[in-house]
Design a protein around this motif. Structure first.
Motif, PDB file in Angstrom:
ATOM      1  N   GLU A   5       0.829  -1.206   0.000  1.00 48.38           N
ATOM      2  CA  GLU A   5       0.000   0.000   0.000  1.00 48.38           C
ATOM      3  C   GLU A   5       0.862   1.256   0.000  1.00 48.38           C
ATOM      4  O   GLU A   5       0.572   2.217  -0.710  1.00 48.38           O
ATOM      5  CB  GLU A   5      -0.915   0.022   1.217  1.00 48.38           C
ATOM      6  CG  GLU A   5      -1.989  -1.036   1.208  1.00 48.38           C
ATOM      7  CD  GLU A   5      -2.731  -1.085   2.523  1.00 48.38           C
ATOM      8  OE1 GLU A   5      -3.961  -0.855   2.494  1.00 48.38           O
ATOM      9  OE2 GLU A   5      -2.087  -1.330   3.563  1.00 48.38           O
ATOM     10  N   LEU A   6       1.916   1.231   0.793  1.00 51.75           N
ATOM     11  CA  LEU A   6       2.830   2.367   0.853  1.00 51.75           C
ATOM     12  C   LEU A   6       3.492   2.612  -0.498  1.00 51.75           C
ATOM     13  O   LEU A   6       3.582   3.754  -0.958  1.00 51.75           O
ATOM     14  CB  LEU A   6       3.882   2.126   1.937  1.00 51.75           C
ATOM     15  CG  LEU A   6       4.873   3.250   2.187  1.00 51.75           C
ATOM     16  CD1 LEU A   6       4.151   4.542   2.553  1.00 51.75           C
ATOM     17  CD2 LEU A   6       5.839   2.852   3.289  1.00 51.75           C
ATOM     18  N   LEU A   7       3.912   1.553  -1.151  1.00 51.70           N
ATOM     19  CA  LEU A   7       4.524   1.692  -2.474  1.00 51.70           C
ATOM     20  C   LEU A   7       3.529   2.268  -3.487  1.00 51.70           C
ATOM     21  O   LEU A   7       3.909   3.077  -4.338  1.00 51.70           O
ATOM     22  CB  LEU A   7       5.069   0.351  -2.961  1.00 51.70           C
ATOM     23  CG  LEU A   7       6.359  -0.103  -2.298  1.00 51.70           C
ATOM     24  CD1 LEU A   7       6.685  -1.546  -2.679  1.00 51.70           C
ATOM     25  CD2 LEU A   7       7.505   0.818  -2.655  1.00 51.70           C
ATOM     26  N   GLN A   8       2.276   1.877  -3.395  1.00 53.76           N
ATOM     27  CA  GLN A   8       1.250   2.408  -4.302  1.00 53.76           C
ATOM     28  C   GLN A   8       1.055   3.904  -4.073  1.00 53.76           C
ATOM     29  O   GLN A   8       0.928   4.673  -5.032  1.00 53.76           O
ATOM     30  CB  GLN A   8      -0.068   1.660  -4.119  1.00 53.76           C
ATOM     31  CG  GLN A   8      -0.035   0.253  -4.630  1.00 53.76           C
ATOM     32  CD  GLN A   8      -1.296  -0.536  -4.266  1.00 53.76           C
ATOM     33  OE1 GLN A   8      -2.075  -0.140  -3.399  1.00 53.76           O
ATOM     34  NE2 GLN A   8      -1.479  -1.667  -4.932  1.00 53.76           N
ATOM     35  N   ILE A   9       1.032   4.319  -2.823  1.00 50.40           N
ATOM     36  CA  ILE A   9       0.876   5.738  -2.508  1.00 50.40           C
ATOM     37  C   ILE A   9       2.069   6.532  -3.018  1.00 50.40           C
ATOM     38  O   ILE A   9       1.921   7.604  -3.616  1.00 50.40           O
ATOM     39  CB  ILE A   9       0.689   5.940  -0.990  1.00 50.40           C
ATOM     40  CG1 ILE A   9      -0.660   5.364  -0.549  1.00 50.40           C
ATOM     41  CG2 ILE A   9       0.804   7.407  -0.608  1.00 50.40           C
ATOM     42  CD1 ILE A   9      -0.834   5.261   0.946  1.00 50.40           C
ATOM     43  N   ILE A  10       3.261   6.005  -2.805  1.00 48.00           N
ATOM     44  CA  ILE A  10       4.469   6.687  -3.278  1.00 48.00           C
ATOM     45  C   ILE A  10       4.466   6.767  -4.803  1.00 48.00           C
ATOM     46  O   ILE A  10       4.817   7.804  -5.375  1.00 48.00           O
ATOM     47  CB  ILE A  10       5.740   5.977  -2.753  1.00 48.00           C
ATOM     48  CG1 ILE A  10       5.843   6.163  -1.243  1.00 48.00           C
ATOM     49  CG2 ILE A  10       6.985   6.491  -3.456  1.00 48.00           C
ATOM     50  CD1 ILE A  10       6.937   5.340  -0.585  1.00 48.00           C
ATOM     51  N   GLU A  11       4.067   5.707  -5.465  1.00 46.11           N
ATOM     52  CA  GLU A  11       4.016   5.699  -6.931  1.00 46.11           C
ATOM     53  C   GLU A  11       3.029   6.748  -7.451  1.00 46.11           C
ATOM     54  O   GLU A  11       3.315   7.451  -8.426  1.00 46.11           O
ATOM     55  CB  GLU A  11       3.633   4.306  -7.429  1.00 46.11           C
ATOM     56  CG  GLU A  11       3.839   4.106  -8.903  1.00 46.11           C
ATOM     57  CD  GLU A  11       5.284   4.258  -9.346  1.00 46.11           C
ATOM     58  OE1 GLU A  11       5.506   4.889 -10.394  1.00 46.11           O
ATOM     59  OE2 GLU A  11       6.190   3.766  -8.662  1.00 46.11           O
ATOM     60  N   ARG A  12       1.878   6.884  -6.793  1.00 48.91           N
ATOM     61  CA  ARG A  12       0.917   7.922  -7.197  1.00 48.91           C
ATOM     62  C   ARG A  12       1.504   9.315  -6.995  1.00 48.91           C
ATOM     63  O   ARG A  12       1.319  10.207  -7.825  1.00 48.91           O
ATOM     64  CB  ARG A  12      -0.388   7.776  -6.409  1.00 48.91           C
ATOM     65  CG  ARG A  12      -1.278   6.671  -6.912  1.00 48.91           C
ATOM     66  CD  ARG A  12      -2.703   6.775  -6.382  1.00 48.91           C
ATOM     67  NE  ARG A  12      -2.791   6.825  -4.933  1.00 48.91           N
ATOM     68  CZ  ARG A  12      -2.990   5.779  -4.141  1.00 48.91           C
ATOM     69  NH1 ARG A  12      -3.131   4.579  -4.661  1.00 48.91           N
ATOM     70  NH2 ARG A  12      -3.062   5.933  -2.834  1.00 48.91           N
TER      71      ARG A  12
END
Length: 69
Positions: A5-12
């Motif tokens: 989830e953290l990686l998805q937020i950072i990617e966004r």
């Protein structure tokens, strides 16, 4: 929060910052140039953080030792 989830937020966040840079690429306003510098720094930090979470801490270690790319 899970790592995925953290990686998805950072990617966004990375995509949003890159989108901003694309949108203002042709702008000659001095204030926008200052904003671009801030966004580039933020983008570098986000990318280093993402890589560190993924297991690549090399760039983060270099920054931590005070070396400038």
């Amino acid at each position: 929060m899970k790592q995925k989830e953290l990686l998805q937020i950072i990617e966004r966040a990375i995509k949003a910052q890159e989108h901003f840079l694309t949108d203002v690429a042709q702008n000659d306003n001095p204030q926008v140039h200052l904003m671009v510098q801030v966004v580039r720094g933020r983008l570098d930090a986000l990318k280093c953080t993402k890589e560190a979470i993924e297991g690549n801490v090399f760039a983060l270690k270099i920054l931590g030792e005070g070396a400038h790319p």
